[in-house]
Design an enzyme around this catalytic site. Structure first.
Site, PDB file in Angstrom:
ATOM      1  N   GLN A  70       0.817  -1.214   0.000  1.00  0.00           N
ATOM      2  CA  GLN A  70       0.000   0.000   0.000  1.00  0.00           C
ATOM      3  C   GLN A  70       0.851   1.265   0.000  1.00  0.00           C
ATOM      4  OE1 GLN A  70      -3.116  -1.562   3.197  1.00  0.00           O
ATOM      5  NE2 GLN A  70      -3.966   0.089   1.962  1.00  0.00           N
ATOM      6  N   HIS A  71       0.186   2.368  -0.285  1.00  0.00           N
ATOM      7  CA  HIS A  71       0.692   3.737  -0.102  1.00  0.00           C
ATOM      8  C   HIS A  71       1.698   4.220  -1.159  1.00  0.00           C
ATOM      9  CE1 HIS A  71      -1.150   3.136   3.771  1.00  0.00           C
ATOM     10  NE2 HIS A  71      -0.192   2.363   4.213  1.00  0.00           N
ATOM     11  N   ASP A 226      -2.534  -4.969   0.471  1.00  0.00           N
ATOM     12  CA  ASP A 226      -2.045  -6.270   0.937  1.00  0.00           C
ATOM     13  C   ASP A 226      -2.748  -6.769   2.196  1.00  0.00           C
ATOM     14  OD1 ASP A 226      -0.829  -4.275   2.466  1.00  0.00           O
ATOM     15  OD2 ASP A 226       1.219  -4.917   2.047  1.00  0.00           O
TER      16      ASP A 226
END
Length: 465
Positions: A70-71, A226
């Site tokens: 992520q991110h 995830d």
């Protein structure tokens, strides 16, 4: 009929091809990613191609879905070309930008009210602010911003049209400009991060919907972050708390309600089914065990044996495992410490026990912050590399004061993506019920004195709930 699930993690690309009927893995493949916190997305694409080839290709699958780290900040220009290398979740250069953004909106409470997340260096919005301030020319070129799973899903379609980009609510909820509670973007926060620029964000696709299709005709599912993909693979439901013990420690719980944590520790993320996934992340995970084992000059099995040979509470010894600073609680400049040392308790067994208990207590602190939000936790599901430790498995139920379920090791992010792909074949139904992984349940009498001892050593004033 077959479906495929992809996990594009920080370390590697993994592909599993599963039977739709029961989720059985028919074949799989993987390929490594480069190290570092700044990676060109083309390297993920190359690794994914190698992993797909190692898995025997995807020509015979009916659907595919992507789960990913992520991110990560992926910036694209008007023609769909990558503007610069992606900044990953673990790139901390945007720490000062996070502080600026919090102040710009008026404080943490305003961020929680808007999107359920208080910016920290990992959040995408902070990386965009860093870009705007440090590389304004690249910020000007950015016509669209997306996440790793968005970009890989889009690449699988073969499209170069930015309008074809999509994401899901679980991954979008980690950007800092999407509200999981309201299920919508907050465009002014994206513009705030980019200092007035307004790049396009991917459209949101529902959990069981396809976002596009491969040239073979196989549908491409919504995808997921995830942690949400792993929760889907594990079949987590309200009342379940997933503790993932990898490089970091991640504690999340499936819930029907979104958290409102003005302290900023519990992030208001979404799951991959339409529910919420309140989440707390630590900086210090399984490497704590490696550090203690190295200090004692023993292997992991011996570390577990030593820890289990010592009494609960290690005769008053407590290890605070903030070796890399800490995110939960937010103490980035602190360091780890060994407390309560005497001439009688300073031995290898007690040090090993204090290391295991300290790591578990740091995660129990995270679970308590989720419970503070009124979110029920009935059992713990323990996954990740740290779950291979016998001491972790046996001591966890005593620290969490809950039964602890340890599934057999597996590629749960990729399996969750595969389950989502299977769901997209019949979006009018619930997610398919696949055969559950073999698991073992651990139970033990609670040891609240160990938690209280740890809290006193770490300076925390909270107790267990």
């Amino acid at each position: 009929m077959l479906v495929a699930g992809i996990d594009s993690s920080t370390q590697s690309s993994k592909v599993v091809v599963c039977d739709v009927a029961d989720g059985r893995v028919v074949r799989s493949g993987s390929a490594p990613h480069p190290t570092g916190t700044e990676v060109h997305p083309d390297q993920w694409w190359q690794a994914l191609g190698s992993a797909i080839e190692a898995a025997g290709g995807l020509d015979d699958v009916a659907a595919v879905s992507v789960g990913a780290q992520q991110h990560g900040m992926v910036c694209l220009d008007e023609s769909g070309e990558v503007v610069r290398e992606a900044l990953l979740w673990n790139d901390t250069r945007s720490g000062p930008a996070a502080d600026e953004l919090i102040a710009d909106l008026g404080g943490p409470q305003q961020w929680v009210d808007e999107v359920g997340v208080v910016p920290v260096a990992s959040i995408t919005a902070t990386k965009l602010r860093w870009l705007a301030d440090n590389e304004p020319a690249n910020a000007d070129r950015t016509a669209a911003v997306c996440l790793p799973h968005d970009w890989l899903s889009w690449k699988l379609t073969g499209s170069t049209d930015l309008a074809d980009l999509w994401t899901d609510r679980s991954d979008a909820s980690g950007t800092g400009y999407f509200s999981a509670a309201a299920d919508e973007y907050q465009p002014r926060l994206l513009e705030l991060a980019m200092r007035g620029r307004a790049p396009m964000a991917p459209r949101i696709v529902g959990p069981a919907q396809n976002g596009g299709a491969m040239r073979s005709g196989a549908g491409i599912g919504a995808g997921a972050g995830d942690n949400a993909a792993a929760a889907l693979a594990l079949g987590a439901v309200p009342g379940d708390c997933i503790v993932s013990l990898g490089t970091s420690g991640v504690v999340s719980a499936v819930s029907d309600s979104a958290p409102t944590d003005y302290a900023g520790l519990v992030a208001g993320f979404a799951d991959a089914t339409g529910r919420q996934l309140p989440l707390v992340c630590t900086l210090n995970g399984a490497p704590v065990l490696a550090a203690v084992a190295k200090m004692l000059d023993v292997d992991f099995d011996t570390l577990s044996d030593l820890a289990l040979s010592a009494p609960a509470g290690a005769d008053g010894l407590s290890l605070v495992p903030y070796f890399e600073g800490e995110r939960s609680p937010n103490l980035p400049r602190t360091r780890g410490a060994l407390h309560g040392m005497t001439g009688r308790n300073l031995n290898s067994a007690n040090i090993a026990r204090a290391g295991v208990e300290g790591l578990l207590c740091s995660l129990q602190y995270c679970a308590d912050r989720i419970r503070d939000q009124g979110i029920e936790i009935n059992r713990i599901i323990l996954v990740g590399g740290g779950a291979r430790s016998a001491a972790i498995r046996e001591l966890a139920p005593a620290i969490f004061a809950r039964p602890v379920v340890v599934p057999e090791p597996g590629e749960y992010v990729a399996l969750g993506a595969a389950r989502q792909a299977a769901w997209s074949l019949d979006p009018t139904s619930e997610a398919p019920r696949w055969s559950a992984a073999d698991e073992r349940v651990y139970e033990a009498d609670p040891t609240p004195h160990v938690v209280e001892q740890y809290h006193e050593a770490s300076g925390l004033t909270v107790g267990r709930n």
